[in-house]
Design an enzyme around this catalytic site. Structure first.
Site, PDB file in Angstrom:
ATOM      1  CG  ASP A  29     -18.199 -48.139   3.090  1.00  7.30           C
ATOM      2  OD1 ASP A  29     -17.370 -48.995   2.723  1.00  7.30           O
ATOM      3  OD2 ASP A  29     -17.931 -46.921   3.164  1.00  7.30           O
TER       4      ASP A  29
ATOM      5  CG  ASP B 228     -12.070 -47.072   5.425  1.00  6.07           C
ATOM      6  OD1 ASP B 228     -11.662 -46.940   6.586  1.00  6.07           O
ATOM      7  OD2 ASP B 228     -11.660 -47.956   4.651  1.00  6.07           O
TER       8      ASP B 228
ATOM      9  CG  ASP C 283     -18.258 -43.021   2.248  1.00  2.60           C
ATOM     10  OD1 ASP C 283     -18.162 -44.210   1.871  1.00  2.60           O
ATOM     11  OD2 ASP C 283     -17.300 -42.222   2.210  1.00  2.60           O
TER      12      ASP C 283
END
Length: 234
Positions: free
Chosen positions: A17, A19, A185
């Protein structure tokens, strides 16, 4: 780092991922959203509030920000929808102008990616961020060279937490989900991975919609991508 056990799975690839996982982009979001809100003569939104909205794509982010600044108006949702097209145009304009200027690569990311690549693992970046934002950001931060493939939130018909983006990325890599690790995240990344059949590890420093990340169903957690030693994945 928590103990991570993959029952001796041998991985062929890793999907990462963007961001909140590789780059802290909260400053970019705040600058772009607040310039957009200025154009619409609306009050600003704080970074703390933005953090809870990140992760589900720019459309969700913009709508959430509009509703937030217009609340507690009972018609805030309808007003946000009416303003959306104009807001989206202004947001795109501002984000492309400042992309990467208010963001930073998290500690350990470069070392972690280097180690994964050196071990022979193939890497793809999969984000809900629009592709036109994601690719320039990776270039700006010197991360683009690590990835064979980059897919944004507009690359497929559905976004994470739907499993489609992970399944399509595995297909593009030519790998099976069970041998392709997802690193993210948030619960979006974990839910998508679980549904796709990919093992998943989450970083502890990201956004996760403002919720404690260790409460998410994942195979493990790391405080830095540098902790994902290739020996643990091969």
């Amino acid at each position: 780092m928590n103990s991570i056990s993959f029952d001796h799975i041998r991985f062929d690839a890793v999907i990462v991922d963007l961001d909140g996982t590789m780059v802290d982009t909260l400053g970019d979001f705040a600058a772009s959203l607040n310039r957009m809100l200025d154009d619409l003569s609306l009050p600003h939104v704080t970074p703390a509030a933005i953090e809870t909205m990140v992760g589900k794509g720019s459309e969700h982010l913009i709508h959430s920000a509009l509703v937030h600044v217009m609340a507690p108006d009972a018609a805030a949702d309808a007003k946000a929808r009416a303003l959306f097209d104009r807001a989206w145009e202004r947001y795109q304009h501002h984000y492309l102008a400042i992309n990467g200027q208010h963001s930073a690569v998290y500690p350990g990311v470069i070392d972690g990616l280097k180690a994964l690549r050196a071990s022979g693992l193939r890497l793809a970046c999969l984000t809900n961020k629009p592709t036109s934002f994601a690719k320039p950001l990776l270039v700006d931060k010197g991360l683009d060279g690590f990835f064979e493939l980059v897919f944004g939130g507009d690359a497929f018909e559905r976004k994470k937490p739907d499993p489609m983006p992970l399944l399509k990325t595995c297909e593009a890599l030519g790998t099976t989900p069970a041998r392709t690790l997802m690193i993210g995240d948030s619960s979006n990344d974990a839910r998508a991975a679980r549904a796709a059949g990919c093992p998943v590890v989450l970083v502890t420093y990201g956004y996760n919609h403002g919720e404690p990340v260790r409460g998410v169903d994942a195979d493990g957690f790391v405080d830095s991508l540098a902790e994902l030693a290739p020996a643990a994945l091969r």
